[in-house]
Design a protein around this motif. Sequence first.
Motif, PDB file in Angstrom:
ATOM      1  N   ARG A 114       0.844  -1.179  -0.023  1.00 32.73           N
ATOM      2  CA  ARG A 114      -0.235  -0.114  -0.017  1.00 32.73           C
ATOM      3  C   ARG A 114       0.996   1.229  -0.006  1.00 32.73           C
ATOM      4  O   ARG A 114       0.522   2.180  -0.601  1.00 32.73           O
ATOM      5  CB  ARG A 114      -1.009  -0.135   1.208  1.00 32.73           C
ATOM      6  CG  ARG A 114      -2.019   1.047   1.071  1.00 32.73           C
ATOM      7  CD  ARG A 114      -3.034   1.058   2.376  1.00 32.73           C
ATOM      8  NE  ARG A 114      -3.608  -0.293   2.521  1.00 32.73           N
ATOM      9  CZ  ARG A 114      -3.442  -1.007   3.303  1.00 32.73           C
ATOM     10  NH1 ARG A 114      -2.542  -0.909   4.452  1.00 32.73           N
ATOM     11  NH2 ARG A 114      -4.258  -2.163   3.271  1.00 32.73           N
ATOM     12  N   TRP A 117       1.505   1.662  -3.808  1.00 35.44           N
ATOM     13  CA  TRP A 117       0.280   2.008  -4.666  1.00 35.44           C
ATOM     14  C   TRP A 117      -0.259   3.424  -4.492  1.00 35.44           C
ATOM     15  O   TRP A 117      -0.710   3.849  -4.898  1.00 35.44           O
ATOM     16  CB  TRP A 117      -0.420   0.742  -4.633  1.00 35.44           C
ATOM     17  CG  TRP A 117      -0.045  -0.383  -5.118  1.00 35.44           C
ATOM     18  CD1 TRP A 117       0.067  -1.730  -4.284  1.00 35.44           C
ATOM     19  CD2 TRP A 117       0.555  -0.645  -6.388  1.00 35.44           C
ATOM     20  NE1 TRP A 117       0.577  -2.651  -5.301  1.00 35.44           N
ATOM     21  CE2 TRP A 117       0.941  -2.065  -6.454  1.00 35.44           C
ATOM     22  CE3 TRP A 117       1.009   0.084  -7.553  1.00 35.44           C
ATOM     23  CZ2 TRP A 117       1.935  -2.637  -7.511  1.00 35.44           C
ATOM     24  CZ3 TRP A 117       1.701  -0.695  -8.586  1.00 35.44           C
ATOM     25  CH2 TRP A 117       2.046  -1.967  -8.711  1.00 35.44           C
ATOM     26  N   LYS A 118      -0.111   3.779  -2.982  1.00 36.61           N
ATOM     27  CA  LYS A 118      -0.497   4.938  -2.618  1.00 36.61           C
ATOM     28  C   LYS A 118       0.321   6.180  -2.883  1.00 36.61           C
ATOM     29  O   LYS A 118      -0.001   7.319  -2.426  1.00 36.61           O
ATOM     30  CB  LYS A 118      -1.006   4.928  -1.111  1.00 36.61           C
ATOM     31  CG  LYS A 118      -2.223   3.914  -0.927  1.00 36.61           C
ATOM     32  CD  LYS A 118      -3.492   4.402  -1.564  1.00 36.61           C
ATOM     33  CE  LYS A 118      -4.580   3.425  -1.355  1.00 36.61           C
ATOM     34  NZ  LYS A 118      -6.006   3.837  -2.045  1.00 36.61           N
ATOM     35  N   CYS A 119       1.718   5.810  -3.137  1.00 35.39           N
ATOM     36  CA  CYS A 119       2.625   6.979  -3.257  1.00 35.39           C
ATOM     37  C   CYS A 119       2.091   7.881  -4.522  1.00 35.39           C
ATOM     38  O   CYS A 119       1.858   7.470  -5.349  1.00 35.39           O
ATOM     39  CB  CYS A 119       3.865   6.624  -3.394  1.00 35.39           C
ATOM     40  SG  CYS A 119       5.204   7.520  -3.378  1.00 35.39           S
TER      41      CYS A 119
END
Length: 432
Positions: A114, A117-119
Amino acid sequence: MIRAWRDPWIPRGNHKTGAPRRCCRYRWVSNFIQPDGTWDTQRVQHFFLADDAAEILKIKPSTRNDADFLAWSLEKQGIFTVRSAYRLAFQEQMHERGLEATSIRPHGERPIWRLIWKCPVPPRVQNLAWKIGSNSLATQANKNRRGIRTPATCLICGQENEDTYHVFIRCPHARHLWQAMREGLTEEQRAKTLMLLWRIWYVHNEITHQKPAPTVEGSRRFLMSYLESLLIIKQHPEKDLEKGKIVVSHDTGFRRDKKDTECCKTTRRKWEPPMQGEVKLSVDGSWSSQGTAGAGMVVRDHKGEVLVASCRQLLECQDATEAELTAVEEGMKLALIWTSLPIIVETDCALALELINGSTPNISVYAFQVSRIRDLVRERECKCVKIDRTVNRVSHDLAHVGRVQAKTQVWLRQSPPEVAAAVAFDCISIPS
């Protein structure tokens, strides 16, 4: 025909039922459905285990005795995708390793992914970071491990075997770029790190394929410029980058600028009325994880006047998408009764709209409901469109009333008291 005790047809877990509670002569699922298309509740609860019976009764069979069909349960549209198959294979792999669930991660998710992918970096940079973490880059060491005959040493420096660590940390061109990027690391350090890894791999491939490598200083300037652009987009999403310079705050990082946020809150968008000779049906669904659900719908003419409005309490609603589809279905039924004009259906649910407007036969869990809605749409000149949630305030509030107050009511040619202010706000800019 679906076999009740052998086929995977219950929408949960392995999709199969447990053994019958007692000797059962009923072999087919259709044996548990009454002629009117509803479940024979007494028979289901008599033969199935309590947990299975509860899940079965949540399924809404076709009231028109439509044919059964096969569907891929891991996607809401019922269509097979490589993404969902990969996710299933990954979960099976984690299960074999005993990593699928712990007291900290009851669903087996891995927080480290996460973080990637959230960066707030481009997808290609995220993909590279994932490949680094899963050791799936096409390095010389990985090629040898997979049976490809190639020299194991680094083709750039020739000093060590080329594995992932060497490419991004030990190789001279990587070390030089790390040193050049040491300055100015603030709160967006994680984004800069991923961008740096991506640039190192890009330069590595350029050299490997005998192309001229960019200089370290050129790569540093490119990365700083790229990161500056990402900061502008995140901090000022409403601004036009071509109209002039925009100030970037490194203290704010990738958070949205407060001034832009406050400006967006104060300038609420308004509902647009239909053309004369048409009506608009605005619908919305409301659902909570506690099992309560509601639907709201309002039909208005070109002057913004309410022709009919309604709120509904929805019983045995499975999820938010079903609530949205039910709002469309019930709203269409009302509109077809109370107006003879062409109808424009407005919803803020993109998935519901995709299911209704799809050109292929629907094989999702909502297939029977979607089929009924498509039949309603064909009865009149009608089109379904997507609107912003902020514009759909009236039906949103009505759906909330239906769910929270467990209320079902219809208002003819008058604004419901609960949404009178929202209706009046929508009519402010409409010429009389």
